[in-house]
Design an enzyme around this catalytic site. Structure first.
Site, PDB file in Angstrom:
ATOM      1  CB  SER A  64      -0.952   0.011   1.190  1.00 19.24           C
ATOM      2  OG  SER A  64      -1.966  -0.925   0.969  1.00 19.24           O
ATOM      3  CE  LYS A  67      -3.718   0.548  -1.156  1.00 22.66           C
ATOM      4  NZ  LYS A  67      -4.442   0.062   0.054  1.00 22.66           N
ATOM      5  CE1 TYR A 191      -4.889  -1.265  -4.525  1.00 22.36           C
ATOM      6  CE2 TYR A 191      -5.363  -3.609  -4.537  1.00 22.36           C
ATOM      7  CZ  TYR A 191      -5.111  -2.448  -3.841  1.00 22.36           C
ATOM      8  OH  TYR A 191      -5.069  -2.471  -2.467  1.00 22.36           O
ATOM      9  CE1 TYR A 243      -4.881   1.354   4.388  1.00 24.22           C
ATOM     10  CE2 TYR A 243      -3.243   0.308   5.790  1.00 24.22           C
ATOM     11  CZ  TYR A 243      -3.678   0.703   4.553  1.00 24.22           C
ATOM     12  OH  TYR A 243      -2.908   0.458   3.473  1.00 24.22           O
ATOM     13  CB  VAL A 261       0.050  -5.896   4.167  1.00 18.34           C
ATOM     14  CG1 VAL A 261      -1.202  -5.347   4.814  1.00 18.34           C
ATOM     15  CG2 VAL A 261      -0.128  -6.118   2.687  1.00 18.34           C
TER      16      VAL A 261
HETATM   17  N1  GLN Z   1      -2.347  -5.268  -1.992  1.00 17.83           N
HETATM   18  C1  GLN Z   1      -2.813  -5.215  -0.637  1.00 17.83           C
HETATM   19  C2  GLN Z   1      -4.318  -5.416  -0.606  1.00 17.83           C
HETATM   20  O1  GLN Z   1      -4.946  -4.891  -1.496  1.00 17.83           O
HETATM   21  C3  GLN Z   1      -2.443  -3.897  -0.037  1.00 17.83           C
HETATM   22  C4  GLN Z   1      -2.941  -3.731   1.395  1.00 17.83           C
HETATM   23  C5  GLN Z   1      -1.990  -3.010   2.279  1.00 17.83           C
HETATM   24  O2  GLN Z   1      -0.791  -2.921   2.037  1.00 17.83           O
HETATM   25  N2  GLN Z   1      -2.500  -2.523   3.384  1.00 17.83           N
HETATM   26  O3  GLN Z   1      -4.851  -6.080   0.235  1.00 17.83           O
END
Ligand code: GLN
Length: 309
Positions: A64, A67, A191, A243, A261
């Protein structure tokens, strides 16, 4: 002012010795294979000076963290029209939550929860083939980090593509409200692949440099965005970058940050430093456990919290 090289060295040693390392993500099976004992930390100062500790050159799945960079690209492409498709409020929900989407008629709360990031990816994709959009994202990362070796880990991308049922549900749900313009499979393909970009702490701290220095990367001298845009992306990272752990991160670290993650976090001390940390074990909210603790120590020892010492 403490010596940053010594602070990075001390924190790295402390983190390497800790036994509470959180849990490595396993819902993307390929991520479950990563060594939980890895730890890396890189800080880049205003003059481009690099302080590095631990596994600072080992590439890991940025997940993420990507992003932040897709948001930057999408704002460059369609500007403030992006905010018709995605909000700017913290969600207070897990990264992959679906509950708010129904009440808010398919418009995700912010660009960093999964639903919001999928909508941002969709905006980048419009008018392109998936391969072109992905190429643009990877080239942007290579440009920001000044490193053409950066690439996608295809095993991680395939692993998530096989198991990403929640994201598939989120994308289809948004599509039902007309908020996804492209075929859902195309948007999700881009994505999953941009989440699977592999980078080291050194590459990430370099790439994020423009956010710390008014839109200009101190390592390369190149201007990436206007100062106002850098400031706003930082505001979103502070309020939404972790988050439902964003409040706790602001309380403890006091810096805009974005987690993934894969166990990475980038953090920005405006005007002072761009930081990347990596420890694969996660806390309950899906943010790097020791990564957050390392950043808390760094911010405290250097007096970098944006809220004062
Ligand atoms: N690719 C992961 C997902 O979509 C990214 C989530 C994350 O890093 N928090 O679940």
């Amino acid at each position: 002012m403490p010596d940053i090289d010594l602070v990075v060295r001390d924190i790295t040693q402390e983190m390497q010795q800790r036994t509470d390392r959180g849990q490595v993500a396993t819902y993307i099976p390929e991520l479950g294979r990563v060594d939980p004992n890895a730890f890396g930390l890189v800080v880049i100062g205003a003059d481009g000076k690099v302080s590095a500790g631990g596994d600072s050159d080992t590439p890991f799945s940025i997940q993420s963290i990507s992003k932040v960079f897709t948001l930057t690209l999408a704002l460059g492409k369609i500007g403030d029209r992006l905010w018709q498709r995605v909000g700017r409020e913290p969600s207070g929900s897990p990264f992959n939550s679906i509950v708010q989407l129904e009440n808010e008629r398919g418009k995700p709360r912010n660009p960093f929860i999964n639903a919001g990031a999928i909508a941002v990816t969709d905006a980048i994709l419009s008018g392109h083939q998936p391969r072109e959009a992905l190429g643009e994202i990877v080239r942007f990362m290579q440009f920001l980090a000044q490193d053409p070796s950066i690439k996608i880990d295809e095993d991680v991308a395939a692993s998530e593509q096989r198991t990403g049922f929640r994201n598939i549900a989120l994308a289809n749900y948004m599509k039902s409200f007309g908020l996804i313009e492209n075929p859902v499979d195309f948007t999700l393909g881009v994505y999953f692949h941009h989440c699977a970009i592999a980078m080291s702490c050194r590459q990430l701290a370099t790439a994020a440099g423009f956010l710390a220095y008014l839109g200009r990367n101190p390592s390369t001298g190149l201007s990436v965005v206007q100062p106002e845009r850098a400031r706003r992306i930082n505001a979103l990272m502070l309020t939404c970058g972790h988050y439902d752990g964003s409040g706790e991160f602001a309380y403890r670290v006091g810096l805009p940050g974005k987690s993934g993650v894969g166990g990475g976090i980038i953090a920005i001390a405006p005007g002072k430093a761009s930081i990347a940390v990596w420890s694969p074990g996660l806390d309950a909210a899906g943010n790097s456990h020791l990564g957050r603790i390392a950043l808390e120590e760094l911010s405290k020892r250097m007096g970098w919290s944006i809220f004062g010492v």
